[in-house]
Design a protein around this motif. Structure first.
Motif, PDB file in Angstrom:
ATOM      1  N   UNK A 139      -2.717   9.079  -2.183  1.00 38.53           N
ATOM      2  CA  UNK A 139      -2.984   7.678  -1.968  1.00 38.53           C
ATOM      3  C   UNK A 139      -1.708   7.080  -1.206  1.00 38.53           C
ATOM      4  N   UNK A 140      -0.640   7.756  -1.470  1.00 37.56           N
ATOM      5  CA  UNK A 140       0.551   7.200  -0.795  1.00 37.56           C
ATOM      6  C   UNK A 140       0.551   7.672   0.501  1.00 37.56           C
ATOM      7  N   UNK A 141       0.772   6.983   1.529  1.00 33.57           N
ATOM      8  CA  UNK A 141       0.623   7.139   2.968  1.00 33.57           C
ATOM      9  C   UNK A 141      -0.674   7.463   3.306  1.00 33.57           C
ATOM     10  N   UNK A 142      -1.790   7.256   2.725  1.00 32.21           N
ATOM     11  CA  UNK A 142      -3.119   7.579   2.932  1.00 32.21           C
ATOM     12  C   UNK A 142      -3.772   6.966   4.386  1.00 32.21           C
ATOM     13  N   UNK A 160      -0.906   0.291   5.314  1.00 32.33           N
ATOM     14  CA  UNK A 160      -1.802  -0.360   5.806  1.00 32.33           C
ATOM     15  C   UNK A 160      -3.396   0.314   5.188  1.00 32.33           C
ATOM     16  N   UNK A 161      -3.190   1.162   4.559  1.00 34.38           N
ATOM     17  CA  UNK A 161      -4.618   1.939   4.123  1.00 34.38           C
ATOM     18  C   UNK A 161      -5.471   1.069   3.396  1.00 34.38           C
ATOM     19  N   UNK A 163      -9.224  -0.250   4.400  1.00 33.26           N
ATOM     20  CA  UNK A 163     -10.091   0.123   3.640  1.00 33.26           C
ATOM     21  C   UNK A 163     -11.233  -0.917   3.362  1.00 33.26           C
ATOM     22  N   UNK A 164     -10.548  -2.204   3.078  1.00 33.79           N
ATOM     23  CA  UNK A 164     -11.305  -3.374   2.946  1.00 33.79           C
ATOM     24  C   UNK A 164     -12.472  -3.433   3.997  1.00 33.79           C
ATOM     25  N   UNK A 165     -11.610  -3.634   5.341  1.00 33.50           N
ATOM     26  CA  UNK A 165     -12.631  -3.827   6.603  1.00 33.50           C
ATOM     27  C   UNK A 165     -13.584  -2.649   6.743  1.00 33.50           C
TER      28      UNK A 165
END
Length: 157
Positions: A79-82, A107-108, A112-114
Motif C-alpha cells: 500500500x505504501x507508494x502503491x 496520490x494512490x 483510486x477514488x476516481x
C-alpha cells in the motif's frame, strides 16, 4: 465487496533532515485530531467494516488506530507508494469481505477514488490529509467506473 472506505492518513510531520525513512513520519497533534474526527464521523454514520488494510508506515498506523479504535489492521507493504493498479489488485483479492477499509497515501488513494467511480485515474479532485471516501458497489462486483461515491468527507481545519 459491498462497501469500501478509503482513508488517507492524517497530517504528518514533515520529512526531516535527520536521515530517517519517510515511513517513520508520525502524525502531528493536528493530524491526531483529524484522525479522531474521522473516527467520530465513521461511528456517527454507523459504518461497519470486516477487514482493514493498512500501509505499514507510522502515520497510517496512527491514523488507523485513532480512527478505527481497537481493530487490528492487516498491514500490507504494497500500500505504501502503491499505484492505482496495485491498490485495485489488492482490493480484487478481498472477495470474502463485504465492508473494507483501506488506509493509505496519496496520490494512490485519491486516484483510486476516481478510477473506481469514473473509470479513469488521471481525473481526480484530491484528498486532503485525514479525508475519507465511502464507496458502494450497487451494480455488481469491483470494476473500474462502477462504484458509487456515497460520501466524501474531510476533517474540519
Amino acid at each position: 465487496m459491498q462497501e469500501l472506505i478509503l482513508l488517507r492518513h492524517a497530517e504528518a510531520a514533515p520529512q526531516g533532515k535527520d536521515g530517517k525513512d519517510d515511513r517513520e513520519r508520525k502524525l502531528t497533534e493536528h493530524g491526531r485530531n483529524e484522525a479522531r474526527a474521522a473516527g467520530e464521523w465513521l461511528a456517527s454514520h454507523h459504518v461497519r467494516y470486516d477487514r482493514v488494510l493498512c500501509s505499514p508506515s507510522e502515520r497510517t498506523k496512527e491514523t488507523a488506530a485513532l480512527a478505527l479504535g481497537q481493530v487490528e489492521p492487516e498491514y500490507v507493504d504494497g500500500i505504501y507508494d502503491a499505484t492505482v493498479g496495485d491498490l485495485f489488485e489488492l482490493l480484487d483479492q478481498q472477495q470474502g469481505a463485504e465492508h473494507v477499509v483501506l488506509v493509505g497515501h496519496n496520490p494512490g488513494i485519491e486516484q483510486l477514488v476516481a478510477f473506481l467511480v469514473e473509470g479513469r485515474s488521471e481525473d481526480y479532485r484530491g484528498m486532503p490529509p485525514g479525508a475519507l471516501a465511502r464507496l458502494t458497489f450497487p451494480h455488481g462486483p469491483l470494476e473500474p467506473g462502477r462504484a458509487k461515491l456515497e460520501t466524501f468527507w474531510s476533517p474540519p481545519n
